[in-house]
Design a protein around this motif. Structure first.
Motif, short mmCIF file in Angstrom:
data_model
loop_
_atom_site.label_atom_id
_atom_site.label_comp_id
_atom_site.label_asym_id
_atom_site.label_seq_id
_atom_site.Cartn_x
_atom_site.Cartn_y
_atom_site.Cartn_z
N ALA A 81 -1.90 3.89 3.22
CA ALA A 81 -1.98 3.11 4.46
C ALA A 81 -1.49 3.92 5.65
O ALA A 81 -1.90 3.69 6.79
N MET A 82 -0.57 4.85 5.39
CA MET A 82 -0.04 5.65 6.50
C MET A 82 0.68 6.88 5.96
O MET A 82 0.97 6.96 4.76
N ALA A 83 0.96 7.81 6.86
CA ALA A 83 1.82 8.95 6.51
C ALA A 83 3.07 8.86 7.37
O ALA A 83 3.01 8.45 8.53
N LEU A 84 4.20 9.21 6.74
CA LEU A 84 5.48 9.14 7.45
C LEU A 84 6.16 10.49 7.37
O LEU A 84 6.25 11.08 6.29
N LYS A 85 6.62 10.95 8.51
CA LYS A 85 7.46 12.14 8.51
C LYS A 85 8.85 11.72 8.95
O LYS A 85 9.01 10.95 9.88
N VAL A 86 9.85 12.17 8.19
CA VAL A 86 11.23 11.78 8.50
C VAL A 86 11.98 13.01 8.97
O VAL A 86 12.00 14.03 8.29
N HIS A 87 12.56 12.89 10.13
CA HIS A 87 13.37 13.99 10.64
C HIS A 87 14.63 14.04 9.79
O HIS A 87 15.42 13.11 9.78
N THR A 88 14.78 15.12 9.01
CA THR A 88 15.92 15.21 8.08
C THR A 88 17.16 15.53 8.90
O THR A 88 17.60 16.66 8.99
N SER A 89 17.70 14.47 9.49
CA SER A 89 18.68 14.71 10.55
C SER A 89 20.07 15.02 10.03
O SER A 89 20.87 15.59 10.74
N ASN A 90 20.38 14.65 8.77
CA ASN A 90 21.76 14.89 8.35
C ASN A 90 21.92 16.07 7.41
O ASN A 90 22.99 16.31 6.89
N TYR A 91 20.86 16.82 7.18
CA TYR A 91 21.00 18.08 6.44
C TYR A 91 19.83 18.95 6.86
O TYR A 91 18.91 18.52 7.55
N ARG A 92 19.88 20.19 6.44
CA ARG A 92 18.79 21.09 6.77
C ARG A 92 18.46 21.93 5.56
O ARG A 92 19.35 22.45 4.90
N ILE A 93 17.19 22.01 5.25
CA ILE A 93 16.77 22.87 4.15
C ILE A 93 16.42 24.22 4.76
O ILE A 93 15.58 24.31 5.66
N GLU A 94 17.09 25.25 4.28
CA GLU A 94 16.87 26.57 4.86
C GLU A 94 16.39 27.54 3.79
O GLU A 94 16.57 27.30 2.60
N GLY A 95 15.79 28.63 4.21
CA GLY A 95 15.35 29.65 3.28
C GLY A 95 13.85 29.56 3.07
O GLY A 95 13.08 29.50 4.02
N ARG B 297 0.84 -1.20 0.00
CA ARG B 297 0.00 0.00 0.00
C ARG B 297 0.87 1.25 0.00
O ARG B 297 2.08 1.17 0.11
N GLN B 298 0.22 2.39 -0.09
CA GLN B 298 0.97 3.65 -0.22
C GLN B 298 1.35 4.25 1.13
O GLN B 298 0.59 4.18 2.09
N VAL B 299 2.53 4.85 1.13
CA VAL B 299 2.98 5.63 2.29
C VAL B 299 3.25 7.05 1.81
O VAL B 299 4.03 7.26 0.87
N VAL B 300 2.60 8.00 2.44
CA VAL B 300 2.77 9.40 2.03
C VAL B 300 3.97 10.01 2.73
O VAL B 300 4.08 9.96 3.96
N VAL B 301 4.90 10.54 1.93
CA VAL B 301 6.10 11.20 2.47
C VAL B 301 6.36 12.47 1.69
O VAL B 301 6.18 12.51 0.47
N SER B 302 6.80 13.50 2.39
CA SER B 302 7.16 14.75 1.72
C SER B 302 8.44 14.56 0.91
O SER B 302 9.37 13.90 1.37
N ARG B 303 8.47 15.16 -0.28
CA ARG B 303 9.64 15.04 -1.15
C ARG B 303 10.91 15.55 -0.46
O ARG B 303 11.99 15.05 -0.66
N GLY B 304 10.75 16.54 0.39
CA GLY B 304 11.90 17.13 1.09
C GLY B 304 12.47 16.23 2.17
O GLY B 304 13.47 16.55 2.79
N GLU B 305 11.83 15.08 2.40
CA GLU B 305 12.28 14.19 3.48
C GLU B 305 12.75 12.84 2.96
O GLU B 305 12.94 11.91 3.74
#
Ligand SMILES: *Cc1c(COP(=O)(O)O)cnc(C)c1O
Length: 465
Positions: free
Chosen positions: A215-229, A163-171
Motif C-alpha cells: 500500500a505504501m513505502a515508508l522511510k524512517v529517519h534512524t534518528s537515535n543511532y547511525r549505521i556506519e561503514g 495491507r503491506q508497508v515496505v520498510v528497509s530492515r535497517g530502519e
C-alpha cells in the motif's frame, strides 16, 4: 483491642485535639480544613501502626510534612543539567514566552479553536497552524496530532490498513519505551514488508517488493543511532520515483523534523521536511517538541489528497491536539517567519547554539558557589569540558562542546554511594537539580542553565544548617 485502646496505650491525642493545636490550626487557616484533617488522620494512623510512643512536636512536624506534600504540585520545574538538551523525561523543548502567552490567552476563557469566525460555523482546528506549516515545509496540506508516534500510527492506519508497508530492515527502529516500529505497524493494522539487510538496502530490493502490491513505502529517519561503514540505501528521490511508478504513496518519518537548515547555525545537518518533500516524499511526519522547539505534537505534512484522507480517519479524533498545544505550536511557528532571530527566540535553538565560552563562564562562576554548598561533603568541585547531546534521538552521533561542574569523591573508595547521595540532595532542592553520573563523577552540564542567578540563590538559601 480497638484503635481507641491502642491510642490510650500509646497516648495518641484525639484528631480534634490535634486540630486545635495552634500550629495545626494555622495550617487549617492556610490550606483549608480537609487537607489538614487528612494529614492529621494519616499521621496518627502512622504512629498507631508503628506502635512507637508519640510526642506532640513530632506529631505537629509530621502533620506539617504531610500537608506540604499534599499541597505541592507533583510536576514542578527542574534544572536540566543532564547535558541532554531535548530530554524526553524532563519535558523536551522549553517553550518561548510567546507560546506560553498564547496558551494563557486562549485557555483562560473560550476560544475559536474549532470555530470559523467568518461563517459562524464549525471550523477546523488544523486551520490555526496549517498555513504556517505549508509555508515552512512547502507541503500542500498539513495536520497535527498528539505526538509523532500518533502521527505515524494514524498515517499507516489510514493508508495501509490490512495491507503491506515496505520498510528497509535497517530502519526498524526502537525509539525508547514501548515505541518500536514493527509494533506500531501491527497496531496500526499494517503488514510489515521488510526489505534489504541491516546495513545495506538497494533500490532493487524495494523494486522487488512492489510485486507483492504494497500500500505504501515508508522511510524512517534512524534518528537515535547511525549505521556506519559498509552501508547503502537508495536516495529518496529514487524511492519516490519507484513508488510513483507503482502508484503508491511514499512517506518519510523524520523524527526530529527541524524546520531550518541547522548548518546555518554551525550545527550538523539534519534533514528537513521541506527537503524530504522536495525530494519526492508524498508525506512526512515529525515531532513538534524536538528540534522544532515547540509543544508535544506530531505533524503530518504533504499531498493534500492524502492529508484529507488522514483527517477523515475516525482515529484522528482520538489523537487530536487540544487548544493549548495548537496555540503554543502556532506561536512557535510564527517565530520561524524570521529565521535571523530564531536562535535567540526559540529556546531549544538558543541552547543548542549557545557559545562554548559563555557556557564555560557559567561553570567558572558557579564553581565556588557549589563548592561552598558541598563544603561538608568529602568531595572536590571543579569544572571540566564535556560534550552535551541534543537528545530525543536527534543527531545521535554529533556532540556539542560544553562545560560542566564536576563533583568528585575526595577519597578513591566508596565514591559511588556518595555521589548518589549528593545527586539525591540536589534533587530535593526546591527547584530540583538533575545532573548525570559519569566516569566516577557527578556532572552538572550548565549548557541549559540560563537562569544562573536562580541557581545561585537557591544554593545560598538552602545551605545545610
Ligand atoms: C522521536 C521519534 C518518533 C516519536 O516521536 P514522538 O513525538 O516522541 O511521539 C518517531 N519516529 C522517529 C524517527 C523519532 O525520532
Amino acid at each position: 483491642m480497638t484503635a481507641g485502646d491502642a491510642d490510650k496505650r500509646h497516648r495518641l491525642p484525639a484528631v480534634d485535639r490535634v486540630l486545635g493545636w495552634p500550629a495545626v490550626a494555622a495550617l487549617v487557616d492556610a490550606h483549608g480544613r480537609q487537607p489538614v484533617l487528612d494529614a492529621v488522620r494519616g499521621e496518627l494512623a502512622g504512629w498507631r501502626a508503628s506502635g512507637n510512643p508519640a510526642d506532640d512536636p513530632s506529631i505537629v512536624a509530621g502533620v506539617e510534612q504531610r500537608v506540604v506534600a499534599a499541597v505541592t504540585p507533583s510536576q514542578v520545574p527542574v534544572f536540566n543539567l543532564t547535558g541532554t538538551v531535548l530530554h524526553t523525561n524532563l519535558g523536551r523543548a522549553p517553550l518561548p514566552p510567546e507560546a506560553i502567552e498564547a496558551v494563557v490567552r486562549v485557555t483562560t476563557g473560550a476560544s475559536n479553536v474549532e470555530f470559523d469566525l467568518e461563517t459562524g460555523k464549525r471550523g477546523d482546528r488544523d486551520a490555526h497552524v496549517e498555513s504556517w506549516l505549508q509555508r515552512l515545509t512547502g507541503a500542500e496540506a498539513a495536520t497535527v496530532v498528539n505526538n509523532n508516534a500518533a502521527a505515524l500510527m494514524l498515517m499507516l492506519n489510514t493508508l495501509a490498513q490490512r495491507r503491506q508497508v515496505v520498510v528497509s530492515r535497517g530502519e526498524l527502529i526502537e525509539i525508547g519505551g514501548a515505541f518500536r516500529l514493527p509494533d506500531i505497524m501491527a497496531r496500526a493494522g499494517c503488514k510489515l514488508h521488510e526489505v534489504g539487510t541491516t546495513n545495506r538496502t538497494h533500490l532493487q530490493d524495494y523494486a522487488e517488493a512492489m510485486e507483492s502490491r504494497p500500500a505504501m513505502a515508508l522511510k524512517v529517519h534512524t534518528s537515535n543511532y547511525r549505521i556506519e561503514g559498509f552501508t547503502a540505501a537508495p536516495a529518496e528521490h529514487e524511492l519516490a520515483q519507484l513508488t510513483r511508478e507503482h502508484g503508491i504513496p511514499f512517506a518519510v518519518d523524520l523524527g526530529a523534523g527541524t524546520l531550518v537548515d541547522l548548518t546555518r547555525y554551525g550545527l550538523p545537518h539534519e534533514p528537513t521536511p521541506k527537503e524530504a518533500l522536495a525530494g519526492g516524499a508524498d508525506l512526512v511526519t515529525f515531532s513538534g517538541d524536538k528540534l522544532l522547539g515547540g509543544p508535544q505534537a506530531g505533524i503530518i505534512a504533504g499531498r493534500a489528497d492524502l492529508v484529507a484522507r488522514i483527517r477523515r480517519n475516525p482515529m484522528k479524533r482520538a489523537m487530536r491536539c487540544d487548544r493549548m498545544t495548537l496555540a503554543a505550536l502556532e506561536a512557535v511557528l510564527r517565530l520561524y517567519a524570521d529565521p535571523d532571530s530564531l536562535c535567540h527566540r526559540v529556546p531549544t535553538l538558543r541552547l543548542l547554539t549557545r557559545p562554548e565560552d559563555a557556557i564555560r563562564q557559567v561553570a567558572v562562576r558557579l564553581q565556588p558557589v557549589l563548592a561552598k554548598w558541598l563544603a561538608d561533603e568529602p568531595v572536590r568541585v571543579d569544572h571540566v569540558s564535556v560534550a552535551s547531546q541534543i537528545g530525543s534521538g536527534s543527531l545521535p552521533v554529533d556532540r556539542l562542546p560544553s562545560h560542566a561542574l564536576r563533583i568528585q569523591p575526595a577519597a578513591r573508595r566508596g565514591g559511588g554511594g556518595l555521589l548518589g547521595r549528593i545527586a539525591a540532595r540536589l534533587r530535593r532542592l526546591p527547584v530540583p537539580v538533575i545532573g548525570r553520573i559519569a566516569d566516577g563523577a557527578l556532572l552538572l552540564d550548565v549548557r541549559c542553565l540560563e537562569d544562573e542567578h536562580a541557581f545561585h540563590a537557591q544554593l545560598e538559601e538552602n545551605q545545610r544548617p
